[in-house]
Design a protein around this motif. Structure first.
Motif, PDB file in Angstrom:
ATOM      1  N   THR A 134       0.828  -1.206   0.000  1.00 41.22           N
ATOM      2  CA  THR A 134       0.000   0.000   0.000  1.00 41.22           C
ATOM      3  C   THR A 134       0.860   1.252   0.000  1.00 41.22           C
ATOM      4  OG1 THR A 134      -1.807  -1.166   1.122  1.00 41.22           O
ATOM      5  CG2 THR A 134      -1.787   1.253   1.282  1.00 41.22           C
ATOM      6  N   GLU A 135       1.885   1.283   0.844  1.00 40.40           N
ATOM      7  CA  GLU A 135       2.767   2.452   0.909  1.00 40.40           C
ATOM      8  C   GLU A 135       3.497   2.671  -0.414  1.00 40.40           C
ATOM      9  OE1 GLU A 135       6.477   4.187   3.621  1.00 40.40           O
ATOM     10  OE2 GLU A 135       5.436   2.375   4.272  1.00 40.40           O
ATOM     11  N   LEU A 136       3.987   1.596  -1.006  1.00 38.67           N
ATOM     12  CA  LEU A 136       4.688   1.710  -2.287  1.00 38.67           C
ATOM     13  C   LEU A 136       3.747   2.171  -3.400  1.00 38.67           C
ATOM     14  CD1 LEU A 136       6.822  -1.494  -1.886  1.00 38.67           C
ATOM     15  CD2 LEU A 136       7.775   0.790  -2.283  1.00 38.67           C
ATOM     16  N   ALA A 143       2.906   9.898  -7.811  1.00 37.90           N
ATOM     17  CA  ALA A 143       3.809  10.316  -8.882  1.00 37.90           C
ATOM     18  C   ALA A 143       3.155  10.186 -10.256  1.00 37.90           C
ATOM     19  CB  ALA A 143       5.091   9.483  -8.834  1.00 37.90           C
ATOM     20  N   GLY A 144       1.921   9.676 -10.290  1.00 41.12           N
ATOM     21  CA  GLY A 144       1.225   9.494 -11.559  1.00 41.12           C
ATOM     22  C   GLY A 144       1.810   8.386 -12.410  1.00 41.12           C
ATOM     23  N   ALA A 145       2.463   7.434 -11.780  1.00 46.25           N
ATOM     24  CA  ALA A 145       3.198   6.410 -12.524  1.00 46.25           C
ATOM     25  C   ALA A 145       2.455   5.093 -12.698  1.00 46.25           C
ATOM     26  CB  ALA A 145       4.531   6.138 -11.832  1.00 46.25           C
ATOM     27  N   ILE A 146       1.422   4.855 -11.879  1.00 44.69           N
ATOM     28  CA  ILE A 146       0.697   3.585 -12.015  1.00 44.69           C
ATOM     29  C   ILE A 146      -0.798   3.833 -12.126  1.00 44.69           C
ATOM     30  CG2 ILE A 146       2.442   2.225 -10.780  1.00 44.69           C
ATOM     31  CD1 ILE A 146       0.499   2.171  -8.366  1.00 44.69           C
ATOM     32  N   ARG A 147      -1.478   2.828 -12.635  1.00 40.28           N
ATOM     33  CA  ARG A 147      -2.928   2.887 -12.788  1.00 40.28           C
ATOM     34  C   ARG A 147      -3.590   2.986 -11.421  1.00 40.28           C
ATOM     35  NH1 ARG A 147      -3.862  -2.460 -16.265  1.00 40.28           N
ATOM     36  NH2 ARG A 147      -5.887  -2.201 -15.270  1.00 40.28           N
ATOM     37  N   THR A 148      -4.726   3.608 -11.390  1.00 39.68           N
ATOM     38  CA  THR A 148      -5.443   3.763 -10.119  1.00 39.68           C
ATOM     39  C   THR A 148      -6.551   2.728  -9.946  1.00 39.68           C
ATOM     40  OG1 THR A 148      -6.925   5.389 -11.109  1.00 39.68           O
ATOM     41  CG2 THR A 148      -4.948   6.228  -9.969  1.00 39.68           C
ATOM     42  N   ASP A 149      -6.775   1.902 -10.958  1.00 37.78           N
ATOM     43  CA  ASP A 149      -7.833   0.896 -10.854  1.00 37.78           C
ATOM     44  C   ASP A 149      -7.329  -0.432 -10.294  1.00 37.78           C
ATOM     45  OD1 ASP A 149      -6.336   0.505 -13.214  1.00 37.78           O
ATOM     46  OD2 ASP A 149      -7.982  -0.586 -14.169  1.00 37.78           O
ATOM     47  N   ILE A 150      -6.062  -0.501  -9.931  1.00 34.52           N
ATOM     48  CA  ILE A 150      -5.480  -1.695  -9.322  1.00 34.52           C
ATOM     49  C   ILE A 150      -5.265  -1.384  -7.844  1.00 34.52           C
ATOM     50  CG2 ILE A 150      -3.543  -3.318  -9.348  1.00 34.52           C
ATOM     51  CD1 ILE A 150      -5.150  -3.315 -11.957  1.00 34.52           C
ATOM     52  N   THR A 151      -5.760  -2.254  -6.983  1.00 33.62           N
ATOM     53  CA  THR A 151      -5.641  -2.011  -5.543  1.00 33.62           C
ATOM     54  C   THR A 151      -4.389  -2.697  -4.987  1.00 33.62           C
ATOM     55  OG1 THR A 151      -6.845  -3.997  -4.858  1.00 33.62           O
ATOM     56  CG2 THR A 151      -8.172  -2.014  -5.373  1.00 33.62           C
ATOM     57  N   PRO A 152      -3.940  -2.271  -3.812  1.00 34.05           N
ATOM     58  CA  PRO A 152      -2.836  -2.985  -3.160  1.00 34.05           C
ATOM     59  C   PRO A 152      -3.175  -4.459  -2.933  1.00 34.05           C
ATOM     60  CG  PRO A 152      -3.121  -0.845  -2.153  1.00 34.05           C
ATOM     61  CD  PRO A 152      -4.286  -1.032  -3.092  1.00 34.05           C
ATOM     62  N   LEU A 155      -2.400  -6.288  -6.179  1.00 22.48           N
ATOM     63  CA  LEU A 155      -0.970  -6.512  -6.380  1.00 22.48           C
ATOM     64  C   LEU A 155      -0.446  -7.553  -5.388  1.00 22.48           C
ATOM     65  CD1 LEU A 155       1.669  -6.002  -7.813  1.00 22.48           C
ATOM     66  CD2 LEU A 155       2.016  -3.991  -6.346  1.00 22.48           C
ATOM     67  N   ALA A 156      -0.888  -7.490  -4.145  1.00 21.13           N
ATOM     68  CA  ALA A 156      -0.457  -8.484  -3.159  1.00 21.13           C
ATOM     69  C   ALA A 156      -0.878  -9.885  -3.594  1.00 21.13           C
ATOM     70  CB  ALA A 156      -1.010  -8.146  -1.777  1.00 21.13           C
ATOM     71  N   ALA A 157      -2.082 -10.022  -4.125  1.00 22.56           N
ATOM     72  CA  ALA A 157      -2.550 -11.324  -4.609  1.00 22.56           C
ATOM     73  C   ALA A 157      -1.696 -11.801  -5.785  1.00 22.56           C
ATOM     74  CB  ALA A 157      -4.021 -11.244  -5.004  1.00 22.56           C
ATOM     75  N   ALA A 158      -1.341 -10.882  -6.687  1.00 25.35           N
ATOM     76  CA  ALA A 158      -0.475 -11.251  -7.814  1.00 25.35           C
ATOM     77  C   ALA A 158       0.887 -11.715  -7.314  1.00 25.35           C
ATOM     78  CB  ALA A 158      -0.330 -10.070  -8.773  1.00 25.35           C
ATOM     79  N   LEU A 159       1.429 -11.002  -6.335  1.00 24.98           N
ATOM     80  CA  LEU A 159       2.725 -11.396  -5.771  1.00 24.98           C
ATOM     81  C   LEU A 159       2.641 -12.774  -5.112  1.00 24.98           C
ATOM     82  CD1 LEU A 159       3.910  -8.020  -4.203  1.00 24.98           C
ATOM     83  CD2 LEU A 159       4.759  -9.114  -6.289  1.00 24.98           C
ATOM     84  N   GLU A 160       1.542 -13.026  -4.393  1.00 26.32           N
ATOM     85  CA  GLU A 160       1.354 -14.335  -3.779  1.00 26.32           C
ATOM     86  C   GLU A 160       1.255 -15.420  -4.848  1.00 26.32           C
ATOM     87  OE1 GLU A 160      -1.911 -14.411  -0.979  1.00 26.32           O
ATOM     88  OE2 GLU A 160      -1.167 -12.596   0.010  1.00 26.32           O
ATOM     89  N   GLY A 161       0.556 -15.133  -5.926  1.00 31.80           N
ATOM     90  CA  GLY A 161       0.443 -16.099  -7.013  1.00 31.80           C
ATOM     91  C   GLY A 161       1.787 -16.413  -7.643  1.00 31.80           C
ATOM     92  N   ILE A 162       2.577 -15.390  -7.879  1.00 36.53           N
ATOM     93  CA  ILE A 162       3.921 -15.603  -8.419  1.00 36.53           C
ATOM     94  C   ILE A 162       4.739 -16.433  -7.438  1.00 36.53           C
ATOM     95  CG2 ILE A 162       6.092 -14.449  -9.034  1.00 36.53           C
ATOM     96  CD1 ILE A 162       4.283 -12.128 -10.125  1.00 36.53           C
ATOM     97  N   ALA A 163       4.596 -16.124  -6.167  1.00 41.76           N
ATOM     98  CA  ALA A 163       5.335 -16.864  -5.144  1.00 41.76           C
ATOM     99  C   ALA A 163       4.925 -18.337  -5.131  1.00 41.76           C
ATOM    100  CB  ALA A 163       5.101 -16.237  -3.774  1.00 41.76           C
ATOM    101  N   LEU A 164       3.633 -18.607  -5.246  1.00 39.51           N
ATOM    102  CA  LEU A 164       3.161 -19.993  -5.211  1.00 39.51           C
ATOM    103  C   LEU A 164       3.634 -20.802  -6.411  1.00 39.51           C
ATOM    104  CD1 LEU A 164      -0.504 -19.564  -3.952  1.00 39.51           C
ATOM    105  CD2 LEU A 164       1.387 -20.658  -2.745  1.00 39.51           C
ATOM    106  N   THR A 165       3.701 -20.151  -7.561  1.00 43.97           N
ATOM    107  CA  THR A 165       4.072 -20.894  -8.772  1.00 43.97           C
ATOM    108  C   THR A 165       5.562 -20.862  -9.066  1.00 43.97           C
ATOM    109  OG1 THR A 165       3.645 -18.962 -10.172  1.00 43.97           O
ATOM    110  CG2 THR A 165       1.830 -20.519  -9.855  1.00 43.97           C
ATOM    111  N   SER A 166       6.286 -19.943  -8.476  1.00 40.50           N
ATOM    112  CA  SER A 166       7.690 -19.774  -8.831  1.00 40.50           C
ATOM    113  C   SER A 166       8.615 -19.753  -7.622  1.00 40.50           C
ATOM    114  CB  SER A 166       7.883 -18.482  -9.626  1.00 40.50           C
ATOM    115  OG  SER A 166       7.058 -18.460 -10.757  1.00 40.50           O
ATOM    116  N   LEU A 186       1.000  -2.487 -14.416  1.00 35.14           N
ATOM    117  CA  LEU A 186       0.572  -1.414 -13.519  1.00 35.14           C
ATOM    118  C   LEU A 186       0.803  -0.026 -14.112  1.00 35.14           C
ATOM    119  CD1 LEU A 186       1.938  -2.475 -10.010  1.00 35.14           C
ATOM    120  CD2 LEU A 186      -0.443  -2.354 -10.714  1.00 35.14           C
ATOM    121  N   ALA A 187       1.731   0.057 -15.049  1.00 36.70           N
ATOM    122  CA  ALA A 187       2.142   1.365 -15.568  1.00 36.70           C
ATOM    123  C   ALA A 187       0.993   2.098 -16.239  1.00 36.70           C
ATOM    124  CB  ALA A 187       3.292   1.191 -16.549  1.00 36.70           C
ATOM    125  N   VAL A 188       0.990   3.408 -16.053  1.00 43.36           N
ATOM    126  CA  VAL A 188       0.011   4.272 -16.720  1.00 43.36           C
ATOM    127  C   VAL A 188       0.342   4.296 -18.213  1.00 43.36           C
ATOM    128  CG1 VAL A 188      -0.759   6.668 -16.971  1.00 43.36           C
ATOM    129  CG2 VAL A 188      -0.387   5.702 -14.700  1.00 43.36           C
TER     130      VAL A 188
END
Length: 190
Positions: A134-136, A143-152, A155-166, A186-188
């Protein structure tokens, strides 16, 4: 617990504890959880009595290693944001996340055994990781660098998924590619 268990450690005792934790992470990751406790003490440059005074059982050491790795991961956020632009800080943190997952993966059976006996090595893991993400993401959004329609949480769920498979050192290149795809998503876009 008595007050003695809550007193801050002396500086030398804290350093010794940190050396034991670092040695344990290294040896658990490279040689497995069956690494003799005496080998961990030797690697840390402390006596066996120092190791057992801090960690009376292997389970206590495994749980402390896990919690220490989690704390280091989450406490890295402010420093990364101070040293890098937000998107670079986010990318650097996700690589630290992979290091954390790799260490956790090597200890998963022991962590499950601790949980099976009523311990809770995971405690507030998800909440701490979500707070870091969330802080990141807030810095990246400001900074206007990432989309606003993706929640923390997304992203945390995506990271967990990557962790589970890799998870595991042998899958690191794939995990890094998947992280790159996720972060690029995530990039705008103009």
């Amino acid at each position: 617990m008595d007050d003695a268990t809550h007193r801050p450690l002396r500086a030398d005792a804290r350093r010794n504890r940190e050396k034991v934790l670092a040695a344990a992470v290294h040896l658990f990751t490279t040689q497995g959880l069956d690494t003799p406790m005496e080998r961990i003490a030797q690697e840390a440059g402390v006596g066996s009595a120092t190791l057992y005074r801090n960690f009376p059982t292997r389970e206590a050491l495994v749980e402390a290693v896990y919690r220490n790795e989690l704390a280091q991961l989450c406490e890295a956020v402010p420093g990364l944001l101070a040293e890098h632009p937000p998107t670079e800080a986010l990318r650097a943190w996700t690589l630290l996340f992979l290091d954390y997952v790799t260490a956790k993966y090597g200890m998963i059976d022991a962590l499950r055994a601790i949980a099976a006996t009523g311990g809770n090595p995971y405690g507030e893991s998800r909440e701490l990781i979500l707070a870091a993400v969330t802080e990141l993401m807030a810095a990246c959004t400001a900074a206007g660098a990432i989309r606003t329609d993706i929640t923390p949480g997304d992203l945390a769920a995506a990271l967990e998924g990557i962790a589970l498979t890799s998870a595991g050192a042998g899958h690191r290149p794939q995990a890094e590619r998947l992280l790159g795809l996720t972060l690029d998503g995530l990039a705008v876009r103009p």
